[in-house]
Design an enzyme around this catalytic site. Structure first.
Site, PDB file in Angstrom:
ATOM      1  N   SER A 130      31.745   4.467  82.372  1.00  0.00           N
ATOM      2  CA  SER A 130      31.530   5.855  82.776  1.00  0.00           C
ATOM      3  C   SER A 130      30.473   6.530  81.924  1.00  0.00           C
ATOM      4  O   SER A 130      30.317   6.223  80.744  1.00  0.00           O
ATOM      5  CB  SER A 130      32.827   6.664  82.670  1.00  0.00           C
ATOM      6  N   LYS A 184      39.537   3.269  85.356  1.00  0.00           N
ATOM      7  CA  LYS A 184      38.268   3.906  85.744  1.00  0.00           C
ATOM      8  C   LYS A 184      38.420   4.637  87.077  1.00  0.00           C
ATOM      9  O   LYS A 184      37.851   5.719  87.283  1.00  0.00           O
ATOM     10  CB  LYS A 184      37.148   2.852  85.835  1.00  0.00           C
ATOM     11  N   HIS A 187      40.097   7.804  86.349  1.00  0.00           N
ATOM     12  CA  HIS A 187      39.093   8.666  85.708  1.00  0.00           C
ATOM     13  C   HIS A 187      38.278   9.377  86.789  1.00  0.00           C
ATOM     14  O   HIS A 187      38.054  10.590  86.738  1.00  0.00           O
ATOM     15  CB  HIS A 187      38.175   7.828  84.806  1.00  0.00           C
ATOM     16  N   ASN A 188      37.841   8.617  87.771  1.00  0.00           N
ATOM     17  CA  ASN A 188      37.018   9.208  88.826  1.00  0.00           C
ATOM     18  C   ASN A 188      37.817  10.180  89.687  1.00  0.00           C
ATOM     19  O   ASN A 188      37.283  11.185  90.147  1.00  0.00           O
ATOM     20  CB  ASN A 188      36.411   8.107  89.703  1.00  0.00           C
ATOM     21  N   GLU A 191      37.809  13.219  87.838  1.00  0.00           N
ATOM     22  CA  GLU A 191      36.426  13.743  87.968  1.00  0.00           C
ATOM     23  C   GLU A 191      36.274  14.510  89.292  1.00  0.00           C
ATOM     24  O   GLU A 191      35.736  15.630  89.316  1.00  0.00           O
ATOM     25  CB  GLU A 191      35.459  12.555  87.901  1.00  0.00           C
TER      26      GLU A 191
HETATM   27  C1  6PG Z   1      31.052   7.805  86.065  1.00  0.00           C
HETATM   28  C2  6PG Z   1      31.034   8.222  87.514  1.00  0.00           C
HETATM   29  C3  6PG Z   1      30.362   7.232  88.401  1.00  0.00           C
HETATM   30  C4  6PG Z   1      30.403   7.575  89.868  1.00  0.00           C
HETATM   31  C5  6PG Z   1      29.628   8.795  90.245  1.00  0.00           C
HETATM   32  C6  6PG Z   1      29.497   9.014  91.754  1.00  0.00           C
HETATM   33  O1  6PG Z   1      32.125   7.775  85.517  1.00  0.00           O
HETATM   34  O2  6PG Z   1      29.989   7.554  85.502  1.00  0.00           O
HETATM   35  O3  6PG Z   1      32.349   8.355  87.955  1.00  0.00           O
HETATM   36  O4  6PG Z   1      31.004   5.996  88.204  1.00  0.00           O
HETATM   37  O5  6PG Z   1      29.844   6.510  90.550  1.00  0.00           O
HETATM   38  O6  6PG Z   1      30.200   9.898  89.671  1.00  0.00           O
HETATM   39  O7  6PG Z   1      30.704   8.935  92.416  1.00  0.00           O
HETATM   40  P1  6PG Z   1      30.808   9.524  93.903  1.00  0.00           P
HETATM   41  O8  6PG Z   1      29.577   9.097  94.627  1.00  0.00           O
HETATM   42  O9  6PG Z   1      32.033   8.914  94.522  1.00  0.00           O
HETATM   43  O10 6PG Z   1      30.870  11.000  93.763  1.00  0.00           O
END
Ligand code: 6PG
Length: 466
Positions: A130, A184, A187-188, A191
């Protein structure tokens, strides 16, 4: 010829950044890519790294450039393209070699690939990375899933290139096979929820308060040094401050309101449901992105469906800040709840405090709140749930009243706040000692004789329904 310590296959934005980071830290890095014409310009553009970047123009050469036992790291889309690459590369590798998938993979695929690859005597590592391109280049946060032996081999390399929080490298071995990619994914999910709740507050200010992008930018700038201090709040301020070079208008006002997504948020929700966990904040975010893409339906509905006759009013900025903080705490509590449930289900023994610690720098959701969460997870938590950790209870006491106020006024005004409202609904569900599920049980027994437990004695019962 110099042998490489590691090979990076896939020279997209993330692969290039990671290869440069590795080479800069003294690791001889072989690089290859499906489109061969990307390789030479990349290596020539980094000539200061000399023999630490070793180009290979076909897979066979790439593999022979690696010191044995080999470490091959893939930074390519983790679906069908990775399976196709594995089919090509595995026959070229030998027992003892290691394959690392550093992309965003569905952890179910990682578990399958681990079985397939390890059956051939090789090791397989699913690693979440990430921090976007900047993180990969200058210090990402990395979540490693694989065997302890694999970790022993990777640790010196990954520790050297990782982000650091007060000296502590933001990388660790979290568990076997799919554990790293699962962490991960969550985590997303967090996010997604965080971005959505920020966007909801932005929407209230813009559509409920008539604020300009510049005024909202100034507010987020202000918040970026307070309780909400975080990478995503900084990113928001940057996004709102930038003018469009073509029109001079705020760039954000010129961007179409249709959000993209690659699937990790959706995976989090799917896995949460499978595990019987709530992910209402994340689901709100995934659905909001999906609906945002349906622009023509929204345009028609905007002039067809009635809105609200009530007046909500725009809450003050302090109220909005506290509401966002409460939403953030609740979305993290959901995320860590999902991680705990997955750990129990798969026997991963995830160290949640360590997960929080390696998210304190380098990754997209880094924030001062995560420092607090790391500390909370190291202390006694009633019921083993982050939501009930004394530090979190104290923070929620101070912030949930604002969340309630903000959600109520958004609902009255008719402005959508799906993640903030989802956070509040979950909070109120969790703190209800006697829920309304007794009626659900009665309904199930009326139409299907599914049985229920009684509050006054143990056993399984059926009602004599009219
Ligand atoms: C990270 C992000 C990354 C992710 C982008 C786009 O931790 O660096 O999570 O892995 O690919 O944020 O994600 P989306 O296209 O699904 O918004």
């Amino acid at each position: 010829m110099k042998q490489a310590d590691i090979g990076v296959y896939g020279l997209g934005t993330m692969g290039r950044a990671l290869a440069l980071n590795l080479a800069e830290h003294g690791f001889a890095t072989a690089v290859a890519n499906r489109e061969h014409d990307w390789i030479a310009p990349f290596v020539e553009g980094a000539s200061h790294l000399g023999e630490n970047l070793l180009p290979a123009y076909d897979l066979e050469t790439f593999v022979t450039r690696l010191a044995k036992p080999r470490v091959v790291l893939f930074m390519i889309p983790s679906g069908a393209p990775l399976d196709a690459m594995l089919a090509q590369v595995l026959p070229l590798l030998e027992p003892g070699d290691m394959v690392v998938d550093a992309g965003n993979a569905d952890f179910n695929d990682t578990m399958r690939r681990t079985r397939e690859v390890e059956a051939r005597g090789l090791s397989y590592v699913g690693m979440g990375v990430s921090g976007g391109a900047r993180g990969a280049r200058h210090g990402p946060s990395m979540m490693v899933g694989g065997t302890p032996d694999s970790w022993v081999r990777l640790q010196p390399i990954l520790t050297a290139i990782a982000a650091r929080f007060e000296g502590d490298p933001c990388v660790d071995h979290l568990g076997p096979d799919g554990a790293g990619h699962f962490v991960k994914t969550v985590h997303n999910g967090i996010e997604y929820a965080d971005m959505q709740m920020i966007a909801e507050i932005y929407g209230l200010l813009r559509d409920g308060g008539g604020w300009s992008a510049g005024d909202i930018a100034a507010l987020f700038r202000d918040w970026s040094s307070g309780a909400l201090a975080s990478f995503l709040v900084d990113v928001t301020a940057i996004a709102l401050e930038e003018p469009d070079p073509e029109t001079g208008q705020p760039m954000v006002d010129m961007i179409q309101d249709k959000a993209g997504q690659k699937g990790t948020g959706r995976w989090t929700v799917i896995e949460a449901l499978k595990l019987g966990q709530s992910a209402s904040t994340i689901e709100g975010a995934v659905a909001a992105r999906a609906w945002s893409a349906n622009k023509s339906l929204r345009e028609t509905a905007a002039t067809t469906l009635p809105g609200s006759d009530l007046v909500g009013g725009l809450p003050g900025s302090q109220m909005l800040e506290q509401a966002l903080l409460a939403g953030r705490i609740l979305s993290h509590a959901q995320g860590f709840g999902i991680l705990q449930a997955a750990s129990d289900q798969h026997g991963w023994s995830l160290n949640l405090a360590r997960v929080a610690e390696i998210w304190r720098a380098g990754c997209i959701i880094r924030s001062t709140l995560l420092n607090e969460i790391g500390a909370a997870l190291n202390e006694d938590m009633p019921q083993g749930h982050l939501l009930l950790a004394p530090r979190m209870v104290e923070a929620l006491e101070g912030s949930v009243p604002a969340l309630r106020h903000v959600v109520a006024s958004a609902v009255q005004t008719g402005l959508p706040v799906p993640s903030l409202a989802g956070a509040l609904a979950w909070y109120d569900s969790v703190r209800q000692a006697r829920s309304s599920a007794n009626l659900i049980q009665a309904q199930r027994d009326v139409f299907g004789a599914h049985g229920f437990e009684r509050i006054d004695r143990t056993g399984r019962f059926n009602g004599e329904w009219g």
